[in-house]
Design an enzyme around this catalytic site. Structure first.
Site, mmCIF file in Angstrom:
data_model
loop_
_atom_site.group_PDB
_atom_site.id
_atom_site.type_symbol
_atom_site.label_atom_id
_atom_site.label_comp_id
_atom_site.label_asym_id
_atom_site.label_seq_id
_atom_site.Cartn_x
_atom_site.Cartn_y
_atom_site.Cartn_z
ATOM 1 C CB SER A 262 -113.610 -11.457 32.979
ATOM 2 O OG SER A 262 -112.419 -10.757 32.898
ATOM 3 C CE LYS A 266 -108.897 -14.354 30.304
ATOM 4 N NZ LYS A 266 -108.919 -13.082 29.673
ATOM 5 C CD1 TRP A 353 -107.071 -6.536 31.780
ATOM 6 C CD2 TRP A 353 -105.138 -5.559 31.254
ATOM 7 N NE1 TRP A 353 -106.055 -7.325 32.260
ATOM 8 C CE2 TRP A 353 -104.853 -6.747 31.947
ATOM 9 C CE3 TRP A 353 -104.072 -4.761 30.804
ATOM 10 C CZ2 TRP A 353 -103.564 -7.179 32.213
ATOM 11 C CZ3 TRP A 353 -102.774 -5.198 31.074
ATOM 12 C CH2 TRP A 353 -102.531 -6.380 31.771
ATOM 13 C CG HIS A 403 -113.454 -6.094 33.139
ATOM 14 N ND1 HIS A 403 -113.368 -6.768 31.941
ATOM 15 C CD2 HIS A 403 -113.186 -7.012 34.111
ATOM 16 C CE1 HIS A 403 -113.053 -8.033 32.189
ATOM 17 N NE2 HIS A 403 -112.949 -8.199 33.488
HETATM 18 C C1 GCU Z 1 -107.515 -9.905 34.916
HETATM 19 C C2 GCU Z 1 -106.907 -10.663 33.764
HETATM 20 C C3 GCU Z 1 -107.883 -10.827 32.604
HETATM 21 C C4 GCU Z 1 -109.187 -11.404 33.093
HETATM 22 C C5 GCU Z 1 -109.718 -10.579 34.238
HETATM 23 C C6 GCU Z 1 -110.969 -11.134 34.904
HETATM 24 O O1 GCU Z 1 -107.714 -8.584 34.559
HETATM 25 O O2 GCU Z 1 -105.742 -9.988 33.363
HETATM 26 O O3 GCU Z 1 -107.340 -11.668 31.600
HETATM 27 O O4 GCU Z 1 -110.103 -11.491 32.043
HETATM 28 O O5 GCU Z 1 -108.736 -10.496 35.267
HETATM 29 O O6 GCU Z 1 -111.200 -12.327 34.877
HETATM 30 O O7 GCU Z 1 -111.704 -10.335 35.500
#
Ligand code: GCU
Length: 422
Positions: A262, A266, A353, A403
């Site tokens: 997540s 990134k 998402w 997720h």
């Molecule tokens: C939120 C955010 C995402 C990210 C996620 C996470 O949902 O909007 O961009 O990847 O958190 O880090 O779990």
């Protein structure tokens, strides 16, 4: 009467905030038929309009242009200054995981004098190893103590800023399902994990408690359009962990993988883009700002992410909020800078998402550069079925569920690392 006025005001404020939130949610697109027509910026045409035909042209012209653009417009500039780092081993337990592993805790002290920051790395080494072992570097969300049940594992250094006294985040093993350490160690891999809050506590108001604050001119640069955000700082932190691992005799530093879930995914791809010591780069459900193409505007978009997490990217990214089609880059370019090293993107079906299809297409379109190197990328624009990993030089899988990072994900990553890193 006054009390009544307060209640009415609070009610009005709440309903304004809620309407704002639902108006924003209403703008989130989850309908494939509403994905706009878009054109991806060309990977293999230089800023001056020349075609990039060779690996040499890619490495000397186009790749540096793309990295520069991503620094300027998305993640911010990673400072060139080096700051002092000291490593102290604070504990070593050779009997962890029922005797299968050695758990070493290492304190990193960044900076000198008044202005220092501490972070704790948990290094997990397989005891059964014959020779040097490959390592997977990956931040954790809730602290090193959340990854296992060993009783001596310390809390993150800035935990009091993040977790209240009675917070469930303080429970040992609270994210153990994301860390199948026994399986990883049994397969001959070391794991190096650190809580990401140690490097940048994940709140917009805690920037001055992050590693960014150790760099010269920190306060003056704060509002620059290309000032680095938390993701840039976390990526920098991944590289500092790699620096330490290069000094550890038991680790084969030519076989270091970086894996992130997540927001940490990134950071993992951005670390992999900038630091060629990462031979395998794994994005687990990284979504918007990670592997997913922004121009699809499906699921989380630039407006949401820059509003909700204003500290993650450089201020300049806000120029593309609600305006993705004007972006002169997209995430396939970020992923392509990892070539010819190995790239693995993974998604989960229910994680709309993060836009699984956008993540797949990000990896697919990066393939143009892998082909330039004579490597085998993802070959079809169609996503593979669920639980059917593709382990080409560029890899992808999508699994059932939400997720998360699961044992299935890890098993796929280890299978892939066995091919390309063993
Ligand atoms: C939120 C955010 C995402 C990210 C996620 C996470 O949902 O909007 O961009 O990847 O958190 O880090 O779990």
């Amino acid at each position: 009467m006054n009390a009544l006025k307060h209640i009415v005001t609070i009610f009005l404020l709440c309903s304004m905030v809620c309407t704002g939130v639902s108006a924003q949610n209403a703008r989130i697109n989850y309908d494939e038929s509403k994905v706009p027509q878009f054109e991806l910026p060309a990977l293999l045409t230089s800023d001056s309009g020349d075609s990039i035909r060779t690996v040499e042209e890619w490495e000397t012209v186009r790749r540096p242009e793309i990295l520069d653009m991503l620094q300027e417009k998305m993640f911010g500039r990673t400072p060139a200054d080096r700051i002092a780092v000291k490593w102290d081993v604070i504990s070593e337990n050779g009997e962890a995981l029922g005797g299968k592993a050695t758990f070493r805790q290492v304190r990193f002290t960044f900076g000198e004098g008044e202005n220092t920051l501490e972070a704790i790395l948990l290094l997990i080494l397989p005891n059964e190893a014959k020779g040097k072992v490959p390592v997977i570097i990956s931040y954790n969300f809730n602290g090193n103590h959340s990854t296992c049940m060993e009783s001596d594992i310390l809390y993150p250094t800035k935990f009091d800023l993040i977790a209240a006294e009675d917070s469930p985040l303080r429970e040992r093993g609270n994210q153990i399902s994301r860390w199948p350490l026994e399986m990883i160690v049994d397969r001959g891999y070391a794991v190096a994990t650190m809580c990401y809050h140690d490097i940048f506590p994940d709140r917009a108001d805690l920037r001055d408690r992050s590693a960014a604050a150790l760099f010269p001119d920190f306060l003056n640069r704060m509002r620059d359009h290309d000032e680095w955000g938390a993701i840039g700082v976390w990526a920098w932190g991944y590289s500092r962990i790699a620096d330490y691992l290069e000094t550890v005799g038991a680790i084969d530093s030519n076989r270091m993988a970086v894996m992130g879930h997540s927001r940490q995914g990134k950071a993992a791809v951005w670390a992999g883009a900038q630091d060629e010591r990462f031979k395998v780069v794994i994005s687990n459900d990284s979504g918007c700002g990670g592997a997913a193409l922004s121009k699809r505007v499906f699921g989380e978009n630039i407006s949401c992410i820059t509003n909700t997490f204003p500290h993650w990217f450089c201020p300049g990214l806000c120029a593309y909020a609600g305006n993705e089609q004007a972006m002169p880059f997209d995430q396939h370019m970020l992923l392509a800078t990892i070539a010819p090293r190995h790239l693995y993107v993974a998604s989960a079906v229910e994680d709309r998402w993060a836009d699984p299809k956008g993540e797949y297409l990000g990896a697919y379109h990066a393939g143009e550069v892998y082909r330039l190197y004579g490597l085998k990328p993802l070959e079809s624009m169609e996503m593979p079925p669920v639980h059917t990993p593709i382990h080409n030089d560029v890899a992808y899988h999508i699994r059932a569920g939400r997720h998360d990072v699961t044992e299935y994900d890890w098993k796929c990553y280890l299978d892939y690392c066995d091919i390309y890193m063993k």
